[in-house]
Design an enzyme around this catalytic site. Structure first.
Site, PDB file in Angstrom:
ATOM      1  CB  SER A  90      -1.879  32.613 -16.213  1.00  0.00           C
ATOM      2  OG  SER A  90      -1.570  34.139 -15.814  1.00  0.00           O
ATOM      3  CG  ASP A 101      -3.957  28.538 -16.128  1.00  0.00           C
ATOM      4  OD1 ASP A 101      -4.490  27.620 -16.583  1.00  0.00           O
ATOM      5  OD2 ASP A 101      -4.469  29.594 -15.706  1.00  0.00           O
TER       6      ASP A 101
HETATM    7  P1  13P Z   1     -12.172  31.803 -14.614  1.00  0.00           P
HETATM    8  O1  13P Z   1     -11.960  33.220 -15.455  1.00  0.00           O
HETATM    9  O2  13P Z   1     -13.712  31.507 -14.868  1.00  0.00           O
HETATM   10  O3  13P Z   1     -11.967  32.013 -13.067  1.00  0.00           O
HETATM   11  O4  13P Z   1     -11.341  30.685 -15.105  1.00  0.00           O
HETATM   12  C1  13P Z   1      -9.850  30.640 -14.794  1.00  0.00           C
HETATM   13  C2  13P Z   1      -9.174  29.796 -15.657  1.00  0.00           C
HETATM   14  O5  13P Z   1      -9.806  28.884 -16.248  1.00  0.00           O
HETATM   15  C3  13P Z   1      -7.791  29.634 -15.496  1.00  0.00           C
HETATM   16  O6  13P Z   1      -7.015  28.844 -16.292  1.00  0.00           O
HETATM   17  O1  G3H Z   2      -7.017  31.514 -17.954  1.00  0.00           O
HETATM   18  C1  G3H Z   2      -6.975  32.561 -17.572  1.00  0.00           C
HETATM   19  C2  G3H Z   2      -6.574  33.029 -16.330  1.00  0.00           C
HETATM   20  O2  G3H Z   2      -7.459  33.606 -15.531  1.00  0.00           O
HETATM   21  C3  G3H Z   2      -5.133  33.774 -16.155  1.00  0.00           C
HETATM   22  O3  G3H Z   2      -5.668  35.031 -16.571  1.00  0.00           O
HETATM   23  O4  G3H Z   2      -3.641  35.364 -18.356  1.00  0.00           O
HETATM   24  O5  G3H Z   2      -4.987  37.197 -17.232  1.00  0.00           O
HETATM   25  O6  G3H Z   2      -3.334  36.168 -15.800  1.00  0.00           O
HETATM   26  P1  G3H Z   2      -4.236  36.010 -17.005  1.00  0.00           P
HETATM   27 ZN    ZN Z   3      -8.076  28.534 -18.256  1.00  0.00          ZN
END
Ligand code: 13P
Ligand code: G3H
Ligand code: ZN
Length: 324
Positions: A56, A95
């Site tokens: 992410s 992500d």
């Molecule tokens: P959760 O917060 O439900 O684990 O979702 C994670 C997610 O969608 C990462 O892109």
């Molecule tokens: O989509 C959200 C994921 O859980 C990643 O979260 O940006 O805090 O790493 P983050």
């Molecule tokens: Zn997500």
């Protein structure tokens, strides 16, 4: 330019085709550090599951994109070590990519899949941005996930009070115009550990999913925000000084149902955070004189591994499919 194929990574195309045929979903687990990555790879090797490693924006800020890419590259070799040389299919995925430039830089740096999340833009802007990323990514055989509809909760540091469910009437047009390889939809899942309020009906809209599937037969669908917030973990956290009030997630039975349909990728991050926090809080509470990080990160890693093994077997159904 580093091509992911030279690193032993794979894109999502074949993974999703097999998942669709086998009525299971590929686990997409986020990682930010070595212990999380070890737990994911160990869990997926021991259950013989393909896996998508997700990075992410938060992870890139926390750990550095270069380090994370090398770690994923190392994970390919690590998986071979754990499986007597065979390895498992591993995809490295961006992500919630929010700009063309970010997606481009990840593609050039060896990612095998990217998400371009244009869901906060107007429909037309989302189509245009997604189409541009697809055009670039496909030159290098990198797969692209788009998103239609907005999940409630915090996403990309943008917070939405209410779900904007994906409109089934838009999906064919979006996929046709953009050329995406998979589509993330909004059907009532949301990010984080507080997905529902007490008294709310914690149900996702499988009826919308069915409607989308009818309009896009055989097309891979993605569910974000799919942590179930296991109450045994919340209990351990709260018994050892934590304060997680009213943490509620998506029922695992509903996710299992979704995984049998066109849902080919299920994103889980928060549950892993809960598992690690539960183990660390317990260690700190029970062994206050301990100060070697390995003594609490080790149990945290083990707790995470056990959780993900169970997810692969009982929720996603991906266990046993590494060699499909
Ligand atoms: P959760 O917060 O439900 O684990 O979702 C994670 C997610 O969608 C990462 O892109
Ligand atoms: O989509 C959200 C994921 O859980 C990643 O979260 O940006 O805090 O790493 P983050
Ligand atoms: Zn997500």
């Amino acid at each position: 330019m580093i091509n992911y194929k030279d690193l032993g990574l794979v894109n999502t195309r074949e993974m999703f085709a097999k998942a669709m045929k086998g009525h299971y979903a590929i686990p997409a687990y986020n990682f930010n550090n070595m212990e999380q990555l070890q737990a994911i790879i160990q869990a997926c090797c021991e259950t013989s599951s393909p896996v998508i490693l997700q990075v992410s924006s938060g992870a890139r800020k926390y750990a550095n994109q270069t380090l994370l890419r090398y770690m994923a590259q190392g994970a390919v070799e690590y998986a071979k070590e754990l499986t007597g040389g065979k390895g498992i299919p591993i995809c490295l995925h961006l992500d919630h990519g929010d700009t063309f430039e970010l997606c481009k830089s990840c593609i050039e740096y060896g990612f095998s899949s990217v998400m371009i999340d244009g869901s906060h833009h107007s429909y037309e802007e989302n189509v245009e941005l997604t189409r541009k990323v697809v055009e670039y990514a496909h030159k290098y055989d990198v797969s692209v996930e788009g998103e239609l509809g907005v999940l409630a909760g915090v996403e990309d540091e943008v917070s939405a009070e209410e779900h904007t469910y994906t409109q089934p009437g838009e999906v064919q047009d979006f996929v046709g115009k953009t050329g995406v390889d998979s589509l993330a939809i909004s059907i009532g899942t949301s990010h984080g550990a507080f997905k529902f309020k007490p008294g709310q009906n914690p149900k996702i809209r499988l009826d919308i999913l069915a409607e989308i599937e009818k309009r896009l037969p055989g097309f891979p669908i993605v569910l974000h925000g799919s942590s179930s917030v296991p109450q045994d973990l919340v209990k351990i956290i709260n018994e050892h000084g934590g304060k997680l009030k009213d943490a509620i997630g998506i029922g695992e039975d509903q996710l299992r149902e979704a995984a049998k349909s066109a849902v080919c990728k299920i994103n889980i991050d928060s549950d892993g955070r809960l598992a690690m926090t539960a183990a660390i809080r317990k260690e700190f509470d029970e062994k206050p004189a301990e100060f070697d990080p390995r003594k609490y990160l080790g149990p945290a890693r083990e707790m995470l591994k056990q959780l993900y093994m169970r997810k692969n077997k009982d929720v996603l159904g991906s266990a046993g499919h590494a060699e499909d």
